[in-house]
Each structure stands twice: as structure tokens, then as C-alpha cells.
Write a protein that holds these residues in place. Structure first.
Motif, PDB file in Angstrom:
ATOM      1  N   LYS A  34      60.154  39.462  38.714  1.00 38.78           N
ATOM      2  CA  LYS A  34      58.936  39.885  38.021  1.00 38.78           C
ATOM      3  C   LYS A  34      57.742  38.992  38.346  1.00 38.78           C
ATOM      4  CE  LYS A  34      61.162  42.445  34.284  1.00 38.78           C
ATOM      5  NZ  LYS A  34      61.340  42.604  32.808  1.00 38.78           N
ATOM      6  N   PRO A  35      57.912  37.641  38.403  1.00 42.49           N
ATOM      7  CA  PRO A  35      56.768  36.811  38.819  1.00 42.49           C
ATOM      8  C   PRO A  35      56.273  37.130  40.224  1.00 42.49           C
ATOM      9  CG  PRO A  35      58.408  35.458  37.714  1.00 42.49           C
ATOM     10  CD  PRO A  35      59.019  36.813  37.900  1.00 42.49           C
ATOM     11  N   VAL A  36      57.195  37.389  41.166  1.00 42.91           N
ATOM     12  CA  VAL A  36      56.786  37.717  42.532  1.00 42.91           C
ATOM     13  C   VAL A  36      56.027  39.043  42.554  1.00 42.91           C
ATOM     14  CG1 VAL A  36      57.628  38.396  44.816  1.00 42.91           C
ATOM     15  CG2 VAL A  36      58.588  36.387  43.690  1.00 42.91           C
ATOM     16  N   ILE A  37      56.540  40.037  41.853  1.00 40.39           N
ATOM     17  CA  ILE A  37      55.873  41.347  41.834  1.00 40.39           C
ATOM     18  C   ILE A  37      54.522  41.258  41.119  1.00 40.39           C
ATOM     19  CG2 ILE A  37      56.057  43.721  40.976  1.00 40.39           C
ATOM     20  CD1 ILE A  37      59.049  43.578  41.613  1.00 40.39           C
ATOM     21  N   SER A  38      54.417  40.392  40.112  1.00 37.89           N
ATOM     22  CA  SER A  38      53.121  40.173  39.453  1.00 37.89           C
ATOM     23  C   SER A  38      52.115  39.549  40.418  1.00 37.89           C
ATOM     24  CB  SER A  38      53.301  39.265  38.227  1.00 37.89           C
ATOM     25  OG  SER A  38      54.050  39.915  37.224  1.00 37.89           O
ATOM     26  N   GLU A  39      52.587  38.650  41.280  1.00 38.94           N
ATOM     27  CA  GLU A  39      51.719  38.050  42.292  1.00 38.94           C
ATOM     28  C   GLU A  39      51.251  39.105  43.303  1.00 38.94           C
ATOM     29  OE1 GLU A  39      50.613  34.444  43.609  1.00 38.94           O
ATOM     30  OE2 GLU A  39      50.116  35.185  41.619  1.00 38.94           O
ATOM     31  N   ILE A  40      52.150  40.011  43.662  1.00 37.70           N
ATOM     32  CA  ILE A  40      51.766  41.102  44.571  1.00 37.70           C
ATOM     33  C   ILE A  40      50.675  41.949  43.926  1.00 37.70           C
ATOM     34  CG2 ILE A  40      52.568  43.224  45.672  1.00 37.70           C
ATOM     35  CD1 ILE A  40      55.319  41.834  45.989  1.00 37.70           C
ATOM     36  N   PHE A  41      50.852  42.254  42.664  1.00 40.71           N
ATOM     37  CA  PHE A  41      49.859  43.033  41.922  1.00 40.71           C
ATOM     38  C   PHE A  41      48.507  42.316  41.949  1.00 40.71           C
ATOM     39  CE2 PHE A  41      47.661  44.582  38.152  1.00 40.71           C
ATOM     40  CZ  PHE A  41      47.963  45.938  38.140  1.00 40.71           C
ATOM     41  N   ARG A  42      48.528  41.007  41.772  1.00 35.41           N
ATOM     42  CA  ARG A  42      47.289  40.212  41.742  1.00 35.41           C
ATOM     43  C   ARG A  42      46.524  40.285  43.062  1.00 35.41           C
ATOM     44  NH1 ARG A  42      45.658  35.464  43.599  1.00 35.41           N
ATOM     45  NH2 ARG A  42      47.727  34.886  44.397  1.00 35.41           N
ATOM     46  N   VAL A  43      47.232  40.139  44.199  1.00 32.94           N
ATOM     47  CA  VAL A  43      46.536  40.055  45.496  1.00 32.94           C
ATOM     48  C   VAL A  43      46.182  41.422  46.071  1.00 32.94           C
ATOM     49  CG1 VAL A  43      47.579  37.832  46.044  1.00 32.94           C
ATOM     50  CG2 VAL A  43      48.667  39.939  46.868  1.00 32.94           C
ATOM     51  N   LEU A  44      46.687  42.497  45.479  1.00 30.19           N
ATOM     52  CA  LEU A  44      46.317  43.836  45.933  1.00 30.19           C
ATOM     53  C   LEU A  44      44.933  44.213  45.431  1.00 30.19           C
ATOM     54  CD1 LEU A  44      49.508  46.061  45.536  1.00 30.19           C
ATOM     55  CD2 LEU A  44      48.170  45.755  47.632  1.00 30.19           C
ATOM     56  N   LYS A  45      44.172  44.894  46.280  1.00 23.54           N
ATOM     57  CA  LYS A  45      42.905  45.456  45.834  1.00 23.54           C
ATOM     58  C   LYS A  45      43.171  46.600  44.868  1.00 23.54           C
ATOM     59  CE  LYS A  45      40.673  44.586  50.315  1.00 23.54           C
ATOM     60  NZ  LYS A  45      40.042  45.228  51.500  1.00 23.54           N
ATOM     61  N   LYS A  46      42.191  46.932  44.057  1.00 26.22           N
ATOM     62  CA  LYS A  46      42.312  48.104  43.207  1.00 26.22           C
ATOM     63  C   LYS A  46      42.506  49.335  44.093  1.00 26.22           C
ATOM     64  CE  LYS A  46      39.597  46.458  39.247  1.00 26.22           C
ATOM     65  NZ  LYS A  46      39.436  45.055  39.686  1.00 26.22           N
ATOM     66  N   GLY A  47      43.522  50.113  43.792  1.00 29.06           N
ATOM     67  CA  GLY A  47      43.850  51.268  44.621  1.00 29.06           C
ATOM     68  C   GLY A  47      44.791  50.946  45.767  1.00 29.06           C
TER      69      GLY A  47
END
Length: 277
Positions: free
Chosen positions: A148-161
Motif C-alpha cells: 500500500k505505501p508503494v502504490i500510494s507513492e505511485i499515486f503521488r507521482v502520477l499526473k491527474k488523469g
């Protein structure tokens, strides 16, 4: 949560620069799998193109190709996926992170950048950097409590959309015989000792939804991996064989088992989009 099983196929262009393929690095290293040597390069290619055939392209998520400006691959290993994508999308910059990388030391697309880092400690990029993040057989090496922490980091670095896509396995085979069962038991025991649960891949869709991703897609594809061959260097001693050659000779007997039991395993593809607001 909406799960889409019918998705648009993305096939790769045949008009790409393949000069970098003349000297492809060895199969990806990881904390579990040792350096397998130059003799295993063909296995890396076989794995890549078997996945590409299964997905009918280098990715399956409904990413708009014209929106690809910055992409990240986590756990790039040999770099073959990233370099092929970089050749196909020359106007997009590709970044790869791996804890034990085999950075290509010969010709490769100049829109690639290879970084040594540990994604479990965070992704070394600012918020909303990437249009697309790709992972293949990477989460299976991450302890279950760090997913979950890794996937949260992925969410953070992704642009909106922006989109993320995973291709993972649960390390189980159905309808298998004695030889395959004994080999896979060794690997499952090793993963469990490392506090890694391969079956967690079955819950990727739920974890993505809980993280905030939308427009989720999930595919389960049956296949028989080449894992047994690419991991021979670490398997043969632990399974009681004196040499790697004896082990490889032993698993040749799997062909008889295959015809009798017809074993298969599941590959899980999951993708999701970061909301626009």
C-alpha cells in the motif's frame, strides 16, 4: 468498483529502432534472484515477448498514446520493456528505477534514463510527474505490508488523469504434477520466509480502488511461465541437485507431466487511473 474485461488492444509498431537489442543486458536481478549470467539473455527475451504476445502489445491500459510525455517503469531489470517503448514513442521520456539494475552499457534510445533506487523507500520524483507508471513482476518481490505505501507513492507521482499498470503472478499452478509441485513449493516457502505473499496480486484491484484510483481494469490470463529455467541457478542447490545441468535435465521430464496434467498458472493485469480532480 467497475472491472472492465473487454479493453482495447495496443499493438507495437514494427518501424522502431532495434539497434540497442544487439547487446541486451542479462535477466533482471532482484533480492531473491541472483545474477543469471549472459547465457540467460534469451530467457529474458522469451519472457518479455511472451508477455507482449499475451497482452497484444507492451501495455493494455487505455492510455492515450498522444498523452505520453513522461513514463516510469518500476523494477525495469534488463530494461527491454522500457527501451522498446522508448523506441516506439520517441517524443516521450522514459525513466526506470531498480534496486539492482543492469543498466544497458551499449546503444539504447536516448530518451531513457536508468536509476538505481529502492522504491520501498519512496519514488525520487516530485508530485504529478508521470503520465504512465508500469510494473511487471515487481510487486511480487515486495513485502506484503509495503504494497500500500508503494502504490500510494505511485499515486503521488502520477499526473491527474495518469495511469498505472501492473502485470504480476500469484506463483501458483493448477493441475500440476509431482515435479512442478516440488519446485514451486520451494519458491512459495522462500517468499513466505521473506514475508511476501504472492497471492496478494489477486487483490490488486481492491488496493488500487482503496488508494483512490478509478476506471479500473483487471485481466486474468492463463499461462505457463519460464520461471523454472530463468531461476535455475538458485533452484538447483536448494532442491538437492549437485549441478545446474542435473536440475535442467530433471525439469526436462516436465514435458511428460505437461502432456498428462496440462498445468497452467495465472497472470494478473490490473490498471487504474488517477482522478482528474
Amino acid at each position: 468498483m467497475k472491472i472492465d474485461s473487454d479493453i482495447e488492444s495496443y499493438t507495437s509498431s514494427t518501424e522502431i529502432n532495434t539497434e540497442w537489442m544487439d547487446n541486451i543486458p542479462t535477466y533482471e536481478e532482484s533480492p531473491l534472484v541472483p545474477d543469471l549470467g549472459e547465457g540467460e539473455i534469451d530467457h529474458s527475451l522469451m519472457q518479455h515477448y511472451s508477455y507482449k504476445y499475451m497482452c497484444q502489445g507492451n501495455f493494455t491500459s487505455p492510455v492515450k498514446k498522444e498523452n505520453l510525455k513522461k513514463c516510469l517503469e518500476i523494477g525495469y531489470g534488463s530494461g527491454i520493456w522500457m527501451m522498446e517503448m522508448a523506441s516506439e514513442y520517441p517524443n516521450c521520456n522514459f525513466y526506470g528505477i531498480d534496486i539492482q539494475p543492469k543498466t544497458p552499457d551499449s546503444t539504447f534510445p536516448n530518451n531513457c534514463e536508468f536509476i538505481k533506487d529502492n522504491v520501498k523507500k519512496g519514488i525520487p520524483f516530485p508530485d504529478e510527474t508521470f503520465d504512465f507508471v508500469y510494473l511487471r513482476m515487481t510487486m511480487i518481490y515486495i513485502e506484503s505490508n509495503k504494497w500500500k505505501p508503494v502504490i500510494s507513492e505511485i499515486f503521488r507521482v502520477l499526473k491527474k488523469g495518469g495511469w498505472v499498470e501492473f502485470l504480476e503472478t500469484d506463483m501458483t499452478f493448477k493441475s500440476s504434477g509431482k515435479i512442478l509441485k516440488s519446485i514451486m513449493k520451494f519458491w512459495i516457502d522462500m517468499f513466505e520466509a521473506k514475508k511476501i505473499d504472492p497471492k496478494l496480486t489477486r487483490q490488486l484491484g481492491t488496493i488500487l480502488s482503496e488508494t483512490g484510483f478509478i476506471n479500473l481494469g483487471k485481466i486474468r490470463s492463463q499461462s505457463l511461465d519460464i520461471w523454472l529455467y530463468v531461476t535455475a541457478d538458485i533452484s538447483y542447490k536448494n532442491l538437492g541437485f549437485d549441478t545446474k545441468e542435473e536440475y535442467l535435465k530433471h525439469i526436462e521430464n516436465l514435458e511428460t507431466e505437461y502432456s498428462e496434467f496440462k498445468p497452467y498458472g495465472d497472470q494478473y493485469i490490473a490498471y487504474g487511473q488517477k482522478p482528474l480532480n
